[in-house]
Design a protein around this motif. Structure first.
Motif, PDB file in Angstrom:
ATOM      1  N   PHE A  16      -2.618   7.072   6.144  1.00 51.40           N
ATOM      2  CA  PHE A  16      -2.520   5.639   6.403  1.00 51.40           C
ATOM      3  C   PHE A  16      -1.727   5.350   7.672  1.00 51.40           C
ATOM      4  O   PHE A  16      -2.117   4.507   8.489  1.00 51.40           O
ATOM      5  N   TYR A  48      -9.056   1.509   6.052  1.00 51.92           N
ATOM      6  CA  TYR A  48      -9.966   2.362   5.272  1.00 51.92           C
ATOM      7  C   TYR A  48     -11.233   2.721   6.058  1.00 51.92           C
ATOM      8  O   TYR A  48     -11.723   3.847   5.982  1.00 51.92           O
ATOM      9  N   CYS A  70       0.829  -1.203   0.000  1.00 51.69           N
ATOM     10  CA  CYS A  70       0.000   0.000   0.000  1.00 51.69           C
ATOM     11  C   CYS A  70       0.864   1.254   0.000  1.00 51.69           C
ATOM     12  O   CYS A  70       0.653   2.167  -0.814  1.00 51.69           O
ATOM     13  N   LEU A  98      -6.264   3.060  -0.878  1.00 53.80           N
ATOM     14  CA  LEU A  98      -6.470   2.603   0.501  1.00 53.80           C
ATOM     15  C   LEU A  98      -7.726   1.760   0.701  1.00 53.80           C
ATOM     16  O   LEU A  98      -7.902   1.167   1.767  1.00 53.80           O
ATOM     17  N   LYS A  99      -8.597   1.692  -0.298  1.00 53.76           N
ATOM     18  CA  LYS A  99      -9.916   1.070  -0.078  1.00 53.76           C
ATOM     19  C   LYS A  99      -9.857  -0.404   0.292  1.00 53.76           C
ATOM     20  O   LYS A  99     -10.791  -0.927   0.909  1.00 53.76           O
ATOM     21  N   THR A 158      -7.574  -1.748   2.273  1.00 54.36           N
ATOM     22  CA  THR A 158      -6.860  -1.932   3.540  1.00 54.36           C
ATOM     23  C   THR A 158      -7.830  -1.989   4.719  1.00 54.36           C
ATOM     24  O   THR A 158      -8.957  -1.485   4.636  1.00 54.36           O
ATOM     25  N   LYS A 207      -8.237   7.308  -1.966  1.00 51.01           N
ATOM     26  CA  LYS A 207      -9.282   6.330  -1.669  1.00 51.01           C
ATOM     27  C   LYS A 207      -9.082   5.054  -2.468  1.00 51.01           C
ATOM     28  O   LYS A 207      -9.258   3.940  -1.953  1.00 51.01           O
TER      29      LYS A 207
END
Length: 216
Positions: free
Chosen positions: A72, A107, A22, A101-102, A104, A98
């Motif tokens: 994050f 999120y 990420c 990170l969506k 993870t 977004k």
């Protein structure tokens, strides 16, 4: 636009940072969009995480999302029920954050707010008091963000602010042109956190300067 580091910083990035997929994706995105110098370094992300974890914060406000690198790290430090509200005037940057990170676990802890922070921060007044505020946005508005934090941080809450060396201009090695007005704003910002009755502050001498303060 690649970001260059000295050997000391390279060592800290190598040892004191995460290198998960990420974060690598965020770095790549930020480099592709040629805004990597605007992003905190990997070791600085780890500093944010450690400070937030040590203080056991639950409610965080971040002013300046970029592509979600610091978002994050701060979200990762929060407990399961913790929340971070991240504000950025650039909606497209938040959309890219977004997207990365969506998938993870972090999120679900993130609340996204788009628009000029001077206006959008008012929408959070009923969510406070907050445990931590991190400022990494337009430097000429740091005084306004400090004023907001004074009102909405809890007693014992933490204020973190990046770029508080103001690209070297505050100690005489300016690497980027900065207006005299912005210099005065940042001088006053640091002085307030250093000497006022409402704060106990210090500066971590990162590459860009990271001011840290506790609200009394």
């Amino acid at each position: 636009m690649p970001r260059t580091y000295n050997k000391k910083t390279e060592y800290m990035n190598q040892v004191f940072s995460w290198q998960d997929p990420c974060l690598k994706s965020i770095i790549q995105m930020t480099e592709d969009k040629q805004v990597l110098p605007m992003q905190i370094a990997p070791y600085e992300g780890r500093i944010l995480y450690v400070l937030a974890k040590m203080a056991r914060v639950r409610k965080v406000v971040e002013i300046g999302t970029l592509h979600g690198y610091s978002t994050f790290h701060l979200a990762r430090a929060l407990p399961e029920e913790g929340v971070i509200w991240t504000c950025d005037k650039d909606e497209e940057r938040q959309k890219r954050a977004k997207e990365i990170l969506k998938e993870t676990e972090e999120y679900k802890k993130i609340r996204w707010i788009s628009g000029p922070a001077q206006k959008t921060l008012n929408s959070l007044k009923n969510e406070g008091p907050f445990d931590l505020v991190f400022i990494d946005a337009d430097k000429e508005a740091y005084g306004e963000y400090l004023y907001w934090a004074e009102k909405h941080l809890r007693s014992g809450g933490i204020l973190l602010a990046d770029n508080t060396f103001l690209f070297g201009s505050l100690y005489g090695e300016e690497v980027r042109a900065v207006s005299s007005k912005t210099k005065e704003v940042m001088r006053q910002f640091n002085a307030t956190l250093s000497h006022s009755k409402g704060w106990i502050g210090a500066m971590i001498p990162t590459e860009e300067g990271l001011t840290v303060a506790v609200k009394i």
